[in-house]
Write a protein that holds these residues in place. Structure first.
Motif, PDB file in Angstrom:
ATOM      1  N   LEU A  85       0.802  -1.164  -0.046  1.00 13.18           N
ATOM      2  CA  LEU A  85      -0.130  -0.062  -0.012  1.00 13.18           C
ATOM      3  C   LEU A  85       0.886   1.457  -0.190  1.00 13.18           C
ATOM      4  O   LEU A  85       0.628   1.998  -0.785  1.00 13.18           O
ATOM      5  N   LEU A  86       1.773   1.198   0.752  1.00 17.54           N
ATOM      6  CA  LEU A  86       2.922   2.229   0.886  1.00 17.54           C
ATOM      7  C   LEU A  86       3.402   2.684  -0.289  1.00 17.54           C
ATOM      8  O   LEU A  86       3.801   3.606  -1.024  1.00 17.54           O
ATOM      9  N   ALA A  87       4.004   1.268  -0.746  1.00 17.58           N
ATOM     10  CA  ALA A  87       4.581   1.646  -2.369  1.00 17.58           C
ATOM     11  C   ALA A  87       3.761   2.027  -3.221  1.00 17.58           C
ATOM     12  O   ALA A  87       4.403   2.725  -4.188  1.00 17.58           O
TER      13      ALA A  87
ATOM     14  N   ALA B  76      10.037   4.740  -3.001  1.00 15.13           N
ATOM     15  CA  ALA B  76       8.662   4.660  -3.177  1.00 15.13           C
ATOM     16  C   ALA B  76       7.858   4.540  -1.819  1.00 15.13           C
ATOM     17  O   ALA B  76       6.999   5.268  -1.501  1.00 15.13           O
ATOM     18  N   PRO B  77       8.333   3.395  -1.133  1.00 16.99           N
ATOM     19  CA  PRO B  77       7.464   3.410   0.245  1.00 16.99           C
ATOM     20  C   PRO B  77       7.613   4.301   1.031  1.00 16.99           C
ATOM     21  O   PRO B  77       6.609   4.822   1.818  1.00 16.99           O
ATOM     22  N   VAL B  78       8.543   5.053   1.502  1.00 21.99           N
ATOM     23  CA  VAL B  78       8.841   6.131   2.143  1.00 21.99           C
ATOM     24  C   VAL B  78       8.054   7.397   1.709  1.00 21.99           C
ATOM     25  O   VAL B  78       7.446   8.112   2.665  1.00 21.99           O
ATOM     26  N   LEU B  79       8.134   7.656   0.425  1.00 18.14           N
ATOM     27  CA  LEU B  79       7.242   8.549  -0.039  1.00 18.14           C
ATOM     28  C   LEU B  79       5.897   8.326  -0.108  1.00 18.14           C
ATOM     29  O   LEU B  79       5.208   9.217   0.468  1.00 18.14           O
ATOM     30  N   GLY B  80       5.394   7.009  -0.071  1.00 23.74           N
ATOM     31  CA  GLY B  80       4.041   6.672   0.073  1.00 23.74           C
ATOM     32  C   GLY B  80       3.792   6.824   1.765  1.00 23.74           C
ATOM     33  O   GLY B  80       2.573   7.384   1.884  1.00 23.74           O
ATOM     34  N   LEU B  81       4.742   6.484   2.576  1.00 24.16           N
ATOM     35  CA  LEU B  81       4.229   6.903   4.057  1.00 24.16           C
ATOM     36  C   LEU B  81       4.118   8.146   4.271  1.00 24.16           C
ATOM     37  O   LEU B  81       3.075   8.499   5.302  1.00 24.16           O
ATOM     38  N   CYS B  82       4.919   9.212   3.629  1.00 27.80           N
ATOM     39  CA  CYS B  82       4.553  10.486   3.770  1.00 27.80           C
ATOM     40  C   CYS B  82       3.335  11.054   3.346  1.00 27.80           C
ATOM     41  O   CYS B  82       2.577  11.688   3.886  1.00 27.80           O
ATOM     42  N   LEU B  83       2.895  10.515   2.040  1.00 25.91           N
ATOM     43  CA  LEU B  83       1.625  11.042   1.286  1.00 25.91           C
ATOM     44  C   LEU B  83       0.590  10.428   2.191  1.00 25.91           C
ATOM     45  O   LEU B  83      -0.327  11.149   2.280  1.00 25.91           O
ATOM     46  N   GLY B  84       0.586   9.264   2.434  1.00 25.15           N
ATOM     47  CA  GLY B  84      -0.349   8.515   3.078  1.00 25.15           C
ATOM     48  C   GLY B  84      -0.975   9.035   4.662  1.00 25.15           C
ATOM     49  O   GLY B  84      -1.979   9.117   4.777  1.00 25.15           O
ATOM     50  N   ALA B  85       0.236   9.340   5.267  1.00 21.54           N
ATOM     51  CA  ALA B  85       0.078  10.023   6.533  1.00 21.54           C
ATOM     52  C   ALA B  85      -0.635  11.307   6.567  1.00 21.54           C
ATOM     53  O   ALA B  85      -1.682  11.691   7.378  1.00 21.54           O
TER      54      ALA B  85
ATOM     55  N   ALA C 122      14.592   0.874   6.418  1.00 25.22           N
ATOM     56  CA  ALA C 122      15.801  -0.147   5.883  1.00 25.22           C
ATOM     57  C   ALA C 122      15.916   0.108   4.400  1.00 25.22           C
ATOM     58  O   ALA C 122      17.222   0.433   3.973  1.00 25.22           O
ATOM     59  N   LEU C 123      15.013   0.009   3.729  1.00 22.61           N
ATOM     60  CA  LEU C 123      14.850   0.186   2.233  1.00 22.61           C
ATOM     61  C   LEU C 123      15.162   1.569   1.743  1.00 22.61           C
ATOM     62  O   LEU C 123      16.186   1.921   0.928  1.00 22.61           O
ATOM     63  N   ALA C 124      14.793   2.612   2.690  1.00 21.31           N
ATOM     64  CA  ALA C 124      15.096   4.075   2.592  1.00 21.31           C
ATOM     65  C   ALA C 124      16.520   4.157   2.437  1.00 21.31           C
ATOM     66  O   ALA C 124      17.236   4.955   1.724  1.00 21.31           O
ATOM     67  N   ALA C 125      17.163   3.754   3.569  1.00 18.98           N
ATOM     68  CA  ALA C 125      18.639   3.783   4.041  1.00 18.98           C
ATOM     69  C   ALA C 125      19.424   3.254   2.900  1.00 18.98           C
ATOM     70  O   ALA C 125      20.425   3.537   2.315  1.00 18.98           O
ATOM     71  N   PHE C 126      18.761   2.029   2.552  1.00 20.19           N
ATOM     72  CA  PHE C 126      19.663   1.280   1.297  1.00 20.19           C
ATOM     73  C   PHE C 126      19.741   2.241  -0.085  1.00 20.19           C
ATOM     74  O   PHE C 126      20.620   2.333  -0.642  1.00 20.19           O
ATOM     75  N   GLY C 127      18.496   2.925  -0.219  1.00 16.67           N
ATOM     76  CA  GLY C 127      18.589   3.839  -1.411  1.00 16.67           C
ATOM     77  C   GLY C 127      19.128   5.062  -1.350  1.00 16.67           C
ATOM     78  O   GLY C 127      19.924   5.433  -2.418  1.00 16.67           O
TER      79      GLY C 127
ATOM     80  N   GLY D 166       9.228   8.286  12.270  1.00 16.57           N
ATOM     81  CA  GLY D 166      10.032   9.443  12.253  1.00 16.57           C
ATOM     82  C   GLY D 166      11.367   8.834  11.779  1.00 16.57           C
ATOM     83  O   GLY D 166      12.163   9.652  10.938  1.00 16.57           O
ATOM     84  N   THR D 167      11.936   7.790  12.183  1.00 16.26           N
ATOM     85  CA  THR D 167      13.390   7.473  11.957  1.00 16.26           C
ATOM     86  C   THR D 167      13.450   6.891  10.461  1.00 16.26           C
ATOM     87  O   THR D 167      14.245   7.010   9.845  1.00 16.26           O
ATOM     88  N   ALA D 168      12.284   6.386   9.751  1.00 15.98           N
ATOM     89  CA  ALA D 168      12.053   5.936   8.552  1.00 15.98           C
ATOM     90  C   ALA D 168      12.238   7.101   7.500  1.00 15.98           C
ATOM     91  O   ALA D 168      12.731   6.934   6.263  1.00 15.98           O
ATOM     92  N   VAL D 169      11.795   8.380   8.232  1.00 10.29           N
ATOM     93  CA  VAL D 169      11.723   9.566   7.258  1.00 10.29           C
ATOM     94  C   VAL D 169      12.694   9.966   7.062  1.00 10.29           C
ATOM     95  O   VAL D 169      13.324  11.040   5.981  1.00 10.29           O
ATOM     96  N   LEU D 170      13.821  10.241   7.986  1.00  8.10           N
ATOM     97  CA  LEU D 170      14.997  11.018   8.435  1.00  8.10           C
ATOM     98  C   LEU D 170      15.943  11.058   7.113  1.00  8.10           C
ATOM     99  O   LEU D 170      16.303  11.835   6.436  1.00  8.10           O
ATOM    100  N   ALA D 171      16.348  10.047   6.822  1.00  4.93           N
ATOM    101  CA  ALA D 171      17.617   9.804   5.976  1.00  4.93           C
ATOM    102  C   ALA D 171      17.278  10.230   4.683  1.00  4.93           C
ATOM    103  O   ALA D 171      17.764  10.829   3.593  1.00  4.93           O
TER     104      ALA D 171
END
Length: 750
Positions: free
Chosen positions: A17-19, A41-50, A206-211, A250-255
């Motif tokens: 859903l987030l992706a 994409a998932p972290v962008l979806g997290l921001c948009l969805g929230a 974790a995926l965002a840190a990878f990216g 919040g930690t998922a969005v920072l990096a």
């Protein structure tokens, strides 16, 4: 369905859903992010969805508007398909690396849950914040935030009351509204999804840190994998153990926010600025406490750019105007994308600046400066932090001082070579400054730890970029040094992570599967259900509210909760203490979910799973125990034995009957030690034959709700040792309550 399948399916559904929500925005990332769009994409979806969910839920409950989230996801996917050239198929090596991160993160966090055969929620180790998030999310499924704020405190559903209290405040709404939409979409309760959704958010981080690492340094090789896998380390496990939903999000969005911000600074085109505004809106929606350190980091970055332009004589009025317009666009997007969250945060930040936030009741930690690097760099267990400079063994000194210094040196190499790592260091410096300020001005150790979380959250990406820098500086010796540091990180952080997972598995409360299975046997439409004995466990502040939330979901709010006693602070996260019974107690309950099924009563057992059972009331008058017992952790004692607590009187409620008819309570106890029964109101008689002790009480008060009480005095014998290293101790032995019955005939004569 197998527990592993249950967990992974819910986590992947939330991740998908987030992706889907983030697929469209990800295509607008600049070409610098080629090859990393899919993992960002998932972290962008997290921001948009929230942002979307919080804004909509202010006006309408999630059960009425979840289709909007689906519609937004469909539109996002359509945009991604339309802009298909912006997406590319990942290479096999990249796919394998991402797969490793997914397996490590999901495996590490799901293993303790699967071992306990539960989907959670994970209720808390020393802090029980989870129940508040569960109540908030359940409430948002059925009430809009605007309407909930108007509700009276006498509402019979404590989830709605909790939401109402929360809504009147100004703290963040985080992803509770988004989870409420997710639950409404799939017909699930929050107790089914809260922990799986949090694990999915950890995977998003974790995926965002990878990216971010892959984007910041194209030659990073396998370093992004290390960055992603470090999200399964002890610092993040501790946040999950304490139920820190907002902090985890919040930690998922920072990096990625820093990476997108740096790209917007390099290339201030409209798409980059809008994406930065979206991520800033997402961060302030999920955890505004992190915004000040980001602002400090941004101010430092802008200051560096300004000084360079000034020294290079390239500073012009037109350039300043363009920079001001770009900043204004970012700030406007950060407000417009999440107006409800921003309006609440404006009050929240104002309260912080004016010192109007109360720190009373917050937990206290011993956090002298020398212990903090070991925690932030994940070389130490947070719950055993000791000062490495005072009496530490060689091993403790290495873990607490030597390894953190080595890791910091590697991070410094990345900061020296890589602008993304430098920007992260600026944000981490802001977090450190704020942590020091809260310690110096408020003496709040909990605030210190909260404000340092951004620094800990950026360590995985910073360490990975440092390793890449070592290899780039001197390929052969750098490669060997990077390999050595990577091995140390995997071994040490992995070991500490295993220790934390042992704490999680043995010492943390997780909603027992027996309660879920017992309530599944409840007939459709049945209720109310009375909760009995859940305040008598050593983890009552976590257990009672989560069991209440589960029963609330299964009965649609028809839960009877005794609130006239508060053993073990079981009511701390529900009603904040003892309150009159008439609010959330229904004397005419039909069923009882009991934590002490070892006590014989006149009820009929409908279903029993270990030390939790669902019973049906068979008599017009029932007796229920509300205080004075000690029960072990459910998984350690399936017998349901009710050990008497010598420090508290036994208290009972006698429910039903007519006003003019007296009622007597007969207690049957097993005494393995000498016991003295103290005289008191309603204590009619008692006798002992061998190890069998019988006590006769007359109920006090007026029908339909009467009470009975007796205090027993004895010296308990020590309990046996628990099997696990972090298991809570068993209750003292000596006296058990074996039966309780109520009758209109006096029991005084035998």
């Amino acid at each position: 369905m197998h527990i592993w399948l249950d967990l992974i399916l819910r986590e992947l559904l939330f991740l998908v859903l987030l992706a889907a929500l983030g697929a469209g925005p990800a295509t607008f990332l600049s070409d610098r992010f080629d090859g990393a769009r899919a993992v960002l994409a998932p972290v962008l979806g997290l921001c948009l969805g929230a942002c979307l969910a919080v804004t909509v839920v202010y006006f309408y409950p999630a059960s009425q508007t979840y289709w909007l989230i689906v519609a937004a996801a469909v539109v996002s996917i359509a945009i991604a398909v339309w802009r298909r050239p912006g997406l590319s198929r990942p290479r096999a090596r990249t796919a394998m690396q991402v797969g490793i991160v997914v397996v490590v993160v999901l495996g590490a966090f799901n293993y303790p849950l699967a071992g306990r055969h539960t989907v959670g929620p994970v209720g808390g180790y020393q802090i029980g914040d989870t129940s508040g998030y569960v109540s908030e999310t359940n409430g948002l499924m059925h009430e809009s935030l605007r309407d909930a704020r108007k509700l009276k405190q006498s509402d019979s559903d404590l989830s709605i009351v909790a939401l109402s209290n929360y809504g009147r405040g100004n703290q963040q709404l985080d992803i509770s509204a988004l989870e409420a939409n997710f639950n409404s979409l799939f017909g699930l309760g929050t107790t089914d999804t809260q922990t799986p959704c949090l694990i999915a958010v950890l995977l998003v981080g974790a995926l965002a840190a990878f990216g971010v690492v892959r984007t910041a340094d194209r030659r990073s090789g396998w370093a992004p994998v290390l960055a992603g896998c470090l999200y399964a380390g002890p610092a993040f496990t501790q946040l999950l153990m304490e139920g820190s939903q907002a902090a985890i999000t919040g930690t998922a969005v920072l990096a990625p926010l820093i990476a997108v911000g740096l790209e917007a600074l390099r290339r201030p085109r409209v798409a980059n600025l809008i994406l930065l505004g979206l991520m800033a809106a997402g961060l302030q929606t999920v955890y505004p406490l992190f915004i000040p350190c980001v602002v400090i980091g941004a101010a430092l970055a802008l200051g560096v750019v300004f000084v360079r332009a000034l020294r290079g004589r390239t500073l012009t009025a037109r350039g300043v105007l363009r920079a001001a317009l770009a900043l204004a666009l970012v700030l406007a997007c950060a407000i417009v994308f999440t107006p409800v969250a921003f309006s609440r945060n404006a009050v929240y930040w104002s309260d912080i600046l004016h010192g109007q936030l109360s720190f009373a009741g917050l937990p206290g930690y011993r956090l002298p400066a020398p212990v903090l690097p070991g925690w932030a760099l994940q070389t130490r267990d947070f719950y055993t932090l000791t000062n490495p400079l005072k009496g530490a063994t060689l091993g403790q000194f290495v873990l607490a001082a030597v390894l953190p210094l080595a890791f910091l040196a590697v991070i410094a190499a990345g900061v020296w070579r890589n602008r993304t790592a430098l920007a992260m260091a600026a944000v981490a410096a802001g977090a450190i400054v704020l942590a020091y300020y809260t310690w110096h001005s408020d003496n709040c150790s909990y605030c210190v730890q909260r404000n340092l979380i951004p620094a800990a959250a950026l360590v995985p990406s910073g360490l990975a970029l440092g390793l890449s820098a070592l290899v780039a500086l001197r390929p052969v010796p750098g490669l060997w040094a990077a390999a050595a540091v990577t091995l140390l990180a995997v071994v040490v952080v992995g070991h500490e992570g295993i220790v934390l997972r042992q704490r999680l598995s043995q010492g943390d409360y997780m909603l027992d599967n027996g309660a879920r299975r017992a309530l599944a046997a409840l007939p459709a439409g049945a209720g109310p259900v009375n909760l009995e004995g859940f305040s008598e466990s050593p983890q009552a502040p976590m257990e009672l509210p989560l069991v209440y939330n589960l029963a609330d979901e299964k009965t649609h709010g028809r839960v009877s909760l005794p609130t006239d006693a508060n053993d073990n602070s079981g009511l701390a996260y529900l009603s904040a203490g003892v309150v009159p019974l008439e609010r959330w107690f229904n004397y005419d309950y039909q069923y009882v979910l009991t934590r002490v099924p070892g006590i014989k009563t006149t009820r009929e057992t409908v279903a029993r799973f270990g030390s939790i059972a669902l019973q049906r009331r068979t008599q017009p008058v029932d007796v229920t125990v509300v205080s004075g017992l000690s029960v072990p952790t459910a998984r350690l004692d399936p017998s349901g034995t009710a050990w008497v607590n010598p420090a508290l009187p036994l208290q009972f409620l006698v429910l039903g009957g007519s006003t003019g008819q007296p009622e007597w309570v007969t207690l049957g106890l097993h005494a393995a030690v000498p016991v003295k029964v103290q005289a008191g109101p309603g204590v009619i008689a008692h006798r002992r034959r061998g190890q069998q002790l019988t006590i006769c009480l007359r109920a006090q008060g007026q029908a339909p709700i009467r009470s009975a009480m007796v205090h027993t005095v004895f010296d308990p014998t020590p309990p046996p040792r628990t099997p696990g290293r972090f298991d809570l101790p068993l209750p003292g032995r000596g006296l058990t309550l074996d039966s309780m019955t109520v009758s209109a005939r006096s029991c005084a004569g035998g």
